[in-house]
Design an enzyme around this catalytic site. Structure first.
Site, PDB file in Angstrom:
ATOM      1  N   GLY A 123      19.940   9.687 -33.101  1.00 58.59           N
ATOM      2  CA  GLY A 123      19.506  10.330 -31.850  1.00 58.59           C
ATOM      3  C   GLY A 123      20.390   9.929 -30.685  1.00 58.59           C
ATOM      4  O   GLY A 123      20.612  10.725 -29.759  1.00 58.59           O
ATOM      5  N   ALA A 124      20.877   8.700 -30.721  1.00 55.00           N
ATOM      6  CA  ALA A 124      21.735   8.245 -29.618  1.00 55.00           C
ATOM      7  C   ALA A 124      23.049   9.016 -29.628  1.00 55.00           C
ATOM      8  O   ALA A 124      23.616   9.316 -28.578  1.00 55.00           O
ATOM      9  CB  ALA A 124      21.992   6.753 -29.731  1.00 55.00           C
TER      10      ALA A 124
ATOM     11  N   GLY B  53       0.831  -1.207   0.000  1.00 54.76           N
ATOM     12  CA  GLY B  53       0.000   0.000   0.000  1.00 54.76           C
ATOM     13  C   GLY B  53       0.861   1.250   0.000  1.00 54.76           C
ATOM     14  O   GLY B  53       1.872   1.358  -0.709  1.00 54.76           O
ATOM     15  N   GLY B  54       0.468   2.196   0.873  1.00 51.84           N
ATOM     16  CA  GLY B  54       1.160   3.487   0.921  1.00 51.84           C
ATOM     17  C   GLY B  54       2.642   3.351   1.203  1.00 51.84           C
ATOM     18  O   GLY B  54       3.444   4.205   0.798  1.00 51.84           O
TER      19      GLY B  54
HETATM   20  C1  HXC Z   1      -2.719  -2.829  11.335  1.00 49.81           C
HETATM   21  C2  HXC Z   1      -1.625  -4.731  10.701  1.00 49.81           C
HETATM   22  C3  HXC Z   1      -1.492  -4.243   9.389  1.00 49.81           C
HETATM   23  C4  HXC Z   1      -2.032  -2.964   9.099  1.00 49.81           C
HETATM   24  C5  HXC Z   1      -0.578  -6.177   9.491  1.00 49.81           C
HETATM   25  N1  HXC Z   1      -1.051  -5.925  10.707  1.00 49.81           N
HETATM   26  N2  HXC Z   1      -0.838  -5.171   8.646  1.00 49.81           N
HETATM   27  N3  HXC Z   1      -2.226  -4.028  11.660  1.00 49.81           N
HETATM   28  N4  HXC Z   1      -2.633  -2.305  10.096  1.00 49.81           N
HETATM   29  N5  HXC Z   1      -1.932  -2.411   7.883  1.00 49.81           N
HETATM   30  C6  HXC Z   1      -0.972  -6.777  11.888  1.00 49.81           C
HETATM   31  C7  HXC Z   1      -1.831  -8.027  11.770  1.00 49.81           C
HETATM   32  O1  HXC Z   1      -3.158  -7.759  12.136  1.00 49.81           O
HETATM   33  C8  HXC Z   1      -1.134  -8.941  12.742  1.00 49.81           C
HETATM   34  O2  HXC Z   1      -1.538  -8.579  14.042  1.00 49.81           O
HETATM   35  C9  HXC Z   1       0.314  -8.577  12.604  1.00 49.81           C
HETATM   36  O3  HXC Z   1       0.343  -7.275  12.013  1.00 49.81           O
HETATM   37  C10 HXC Z   1       1.081  -9.506  11.687  1.00 49.81           C
HETATM   38  O4  HXC Z   1       0.370  -9.621  10.484  1.00 49.81           O
HETATM   39  P1  HXC Z   1       0.072 -11.026   9.791  1.00 49.81           P
HETATM   40  O5  HXC Z   1      -0.989 -10.800   8.763  1.00 49.81           O
HETATM   41  O6  HXC Z   1      -0.167 -12.070  10.835  1.00 49.81           O
HETATM   42  O7  HXC Z   1       1.486 -11.317   9.111  1.00 49.81           O
HETATM   43  P2  HXC Z   1       1.800 -12.034   7.729  1.00 49.81           P
HETATM   44  O8  HXC Z   1       0.987 -13.298   7.620  1.00 49.81           O
HETATM   45  O9  HXC Z   1       3.267 -12.135   7.652  1.00 49.81           O
HETATM   46  O10 HXC Z   1       1.257 -11.047   6.603  1.00 49.81           O
HETATM   47  C11 HXC Z   1       1.854  -9.762   6.427  1.00 49.81           C
HETATM   48  C12 HXC Z   1       1.007  -8.896   5.465  1.00 49.81           C
HETATM   49  C13 HXC Z   1      -0.451  -8.871   5.952  1.00 49.81           C
HETATM   50  C14 HXC Z   1       1.140  -9.472   4.057  1.00 49.81           C
HETATM   51  C15 HXC Z   1       1.652  -7.509   5.451  1.00 49.81           C
HETATM   52  O11 HXC Z   1      -0.485  -8.537   7.353  1.00 49.81           O
HETATM   53  C16 HXC Z   1      -1.260  -7.866   5.200  1.00 49.81           C
HETATM   54  O12 HXC Z   1      -1.714  -8.160   4.099  1.00 49.81           O
HETATM   55  N6  HXC Z   1      -1.493  -6.706   5.827  1.00 49.81           N
HETATM   56  C17 HXC Z   1      -2.245  -5.626   5.184  1.00 49.81           C
HETATM   57  C18 HXC Z   1      -1.450  -5.057   4.034  1.00 49.81           C
HETATM   58  C19 HXC Z   1      -2.161  -3.920   3.341  1.00 49.81           C
HETATM   59  O13 HXC Z   1      -3.151  -4.148   2.635  1.00 49.81           O
HETATM   60  N7  HXC Z   1      -1.737  -2.721   3.619  1.00 49.81           N
HETATM   61  C20 HXC Z   1      -2.295  -1.562   3.002  1.00 49.81           C
HETATM   62  C21 HXC Z   1      -2.904  -0.722   4.058  1.00 49.81           C
HETATM   63  S1  HXC Z   1      -3.653   0.637   3.195  1.00 49.81           S
HETATM   64  P3  HXC Z   1      -1.723  -9.655  15.238  1.00 49.81           P
HETATM   65  O14 HXC Z   1      -2.250  -8.828  16.372  1.00 49.81           O
HETATM   66  O15 HXC Z   1      -2.671 -10.677  14.732  1.00 49.81           O
HETATM   67  O16 HXC Z   1      -0.345 -10.204  15.472  1.00 49.81           O
HETATM   68  C22 HXC Z   1      -2.404   1.664   2.813  1.00 49.81           C
HETATM   69  C23 HXC Z   1      -2.839   2.872   2.012  1.00 49.81           C
HETATM   70  C24 HXC Z   1      -1.982   4.037   2.279  1.00 49.81           C
HETATM   71  O17 HXC Z   1      -1.288   1.499   3.114  1.00 49.81           O
HETATM   72  C25 HXC Z   1      -1.973   4.922   1.070  1.00 49.81           C
HETATM   73  C26 HXC Z   1      -1.065   6.083   1.250  1.00 49.81           C
HETATM   74  C27 HXC Z   1      -0.773   6.756  -0.054  1.00 49.81           C
END
Ligand code: HXC
Length: 513
Positions: free
Chosen positions: A403-404, A169-170
């Site tokens: 051009g190069a 994501g971000g």
């Molecule tokens: C809050 C998060 C989190 C998030 C992970 N965690 N991502 N908590 N916000 N964005 C937490 C999980 O809930 C979990 O908590 C712990 O971190 C570990 O994550 P797991 O999923 O168990 O780990 P893993 O299996 O290794 O997977 C990692 C991952 C997955 C692939 C990164 O967590 C995931 O897909 N997360 C979301 C990624 C995503 O979509 N991000 C985009 C956000 S939007 P617990 O308590 O269970 O241990 C964004 C937009 C911004 O970023 C735009 C700005 C321009």
């Protein structure tokens, strides 16, 4: 006081040691190092000084008050690499998935500001699930503040991003705004939307590594400049890359006492094949000409028709841009244009002289290239070189067409010195293509068209081939013996090292993007 000191020590110990074993285990199980292990491996021994270790999240929604950890999932501070100061952050995936909330962002912003104010490189170690979902808009706001600082710091201090886990994501854009992105095979994953979202939205099934792994970004997208087999190897590369760079735009790159003479190398005389169709590996030329073992290639696996990287020439850091005849004949295409332009602009920001080693048939023809905007992308090379005020030296080794030639060799781009080998071939285009156009009717009417084409080709080559016509116009400054390349390039560099160019003041240019 004794009691207070004890409390302080306990608080500090808790930050680093609470559940340390469990957290290290979860990282190691995923083949990753911990945030602290990374800092220890990257920096000079005992040089790290942490800033803001007690910061915690202020958000209480979704039970976040119970999940708070000191440091808020990121370690920030400064330390030294080979004695030089750097500011850095290292995200801690074991705490809330390294996700970025309000205070996590504030800590990073502070480090960015300190790096800028003190003119020091910034190193970002990313291992994060992206915007902390529970903190909503505050997370997005945090990213905005970080991106803006990344952009404003661009060209002032070097910025490196190390992707050491997920960067989703971000999170990807702070890296996208950095000067160099380092990735590690099997560890790094970088994408705007992950495989689950892609499947839901587009119905496409793809794995994490195939979508956003190190190889994909180092070979296909060009987002990553370096791909490594281990985190340790990645840190070594970071330390090495830094050794070529000044800490900021107001300094010169670090000079190192040379341990190799400027002596001739007879073998270079036979390195370049005289047959223009025959290829060779330009790395062999680079390895022989620049200080032994000093070449550090950037974007090694991306757009391999050009080779770019940093090296030393008799102790002075230089940026090399070379065509690679061994890959697509060293032609310039869209990806090569982006690769060159980005590298040239980086070198210009940080006072690194440029040396071009040229052997290219020109820009790549074809509808795909045209549709994808070769005009817009190719223009980036012209823009980047025209804008660059660092010393610019060219060596035309063999082909320099169309051009190069203009982009990479011509006096009009304000190159400080244009050198050429006796086998240099400078023309609007290759002899065969040229006579096929200007003598089309004559060839078609000839009794033996093949023979006539050969005769006309020969006449064309006699007139335009070789470096001497260009030298007679003053467009080539000197024709040199290949064996003396190292010496001649150094003399050219030495003569312009103190070059100063001023440009009219303006807000900024508008490079074609
Ligand atoms: C809050 C998060 C989190 C998030 C992970 N965690 N991502 N908590 N916000 N964005 C937490 C999980 O809930 C979990 O908590 C712990 O971190 C570990 O994550 P797991 O999923 O168990 O780990 P893993 O299996 O290794 O997977 C990692 C991952 C997955 C692939 C990164 O967590 C995931 O897909 N997360 C979301 C990624 C995503 O979509 N991000 C985009 C956000 S939007 P617990 O308590 O269970 O241990 C964004 C937009 C911004 O970023 C735009 C700005 C321009």
């Amino acid at each position: 006081m004794e009691k207070l000191i004890k409390e302080l020590e306990e608080r500090k110990r808790a930050i680093r040691e609470k559940d340390a074993e469990k957290r290290a285990g979860s990282q190691h199980k995923k083949g990753k190092l911990t945030a602290w292990e990374r800092i220890d491996l990257l920096l000079d021994k005992d040089s790290f000084c942490e800033i803001n270790p007690f910061v915690t999240s202020r958000v209480t929604d979704f039970g976040m008050d119970k999940k708070r950890t000191p440091g808020d999932a990121v370690i920030t501070g400064y330390g030294r690499i080979n004695g030089r100061k750097v500011f850095l952050f290292s995200q801690d995936f074991t705490s809330l998935g390294g996700s970025l909330g309000e205070m996590h962002a504030q800590k990073i912003v502070r480090i960015q500001d300190l790096a800028m104010e003190n003119g020091c490189p910034l190193i970002q170690m990313n291992d994060s699930g992206g915007a902390r979902i529970q903190e909503g808009i505050l997370s997005l706001n945090g990213y905005g503040m970080i991106f803006r600082r990344n952009s404003l710091a661009s060209g002032v201090i070097p910025q490196f991003s190390l992707i050491l886990g997920p960067s989703a994501g971000g999170a990807v854009y702070s890296s996208g705004l950095s000067d160099f992105v380092f990735m590690v095979r099997g560890v790094s994953r970088m994408y705007i939307t992950g495989p689950d979202v892609i499947k839901r939205v587009a119905g496409e099934e793809i794995g994490h590594e195939e979508l956003g792994g190190a190889d994909v970004h180092a070979q296909v997208s060009g987002v990553a400049h370096f791909a490594h087999d281990s985190e340790k190897e990645c840190f070594e590369a970071v330390r090495r890359l830094l050794s070529y760079l000044p800490s900021n735009t107001y300094e010169d790159p670090p000079y190192r006492e040379p341990d190799q003479e400027l002596s001739p190398d007879e073998e270079i005389n036979s390195l370049i094949p005289l047959d223009p169709e025959e290829s060779y590996d330009v790395h062999e030329v680079i390895d022989r000409v620049f200080d032994r073992g000093s070449f550090m290639e950037v974007h090694e696996e991306y757009a391999m028709n050009v080779v770019v990287g940093l090296a030393r020439l008799y102790g002075h850091v230089v940026g090399i841009v070379a065509n690679q005849p061994e890959f697509m004949a060293g032609v310039l295409d869209i990806n090569a244009s982006d690769k060159i332009a980005r590298f040239v602009r980086f070198c210009d920001c940080f006072n690194i002289p440029l040396i071009n080693l040229i052997d290219t048939p020109g820009y790549l023809p074809g509808s795909t290239q045209e549709f994808d905007g070769i005009i817009r992308h190719g223009a980036k090379i012209l823009y980047a070189y025209s804008e660059a005020t660092v010393p610019k030296i060219v060596l035309i080794m063999r082909k320099a067409y169309g051009g190069a030639y203009i982009a990479l060799c011509s006096r009009d781009m304000a190159y400080d010195r244009v050198l050429a080998y006796p086998c240099a071939d400078i023309a609007v285009m290759g002899a065969e293509g040229a006579v096929a156009i200007i003598f089309r009717k004559e060839i078609a009417a000839a009794e033996d068209p093949e023979k006539r084409l050969e005769e006309l080709k020969e006449a064309y080559m006699k007139k335009f081939g070789g470096p001497y016509l260009s030298a007679s116009y003053g467009l080539v400054d000197q024709v040199i013996v290949p064996a003396q390349t190292r010496m001649e390039l150094f003399k050219a560099l030495d003569s312009v090292l103190e070059k100063q160019v001023t440009r009219p003041e303006k807000k900024h240019g508008n490079i074609p993007l």
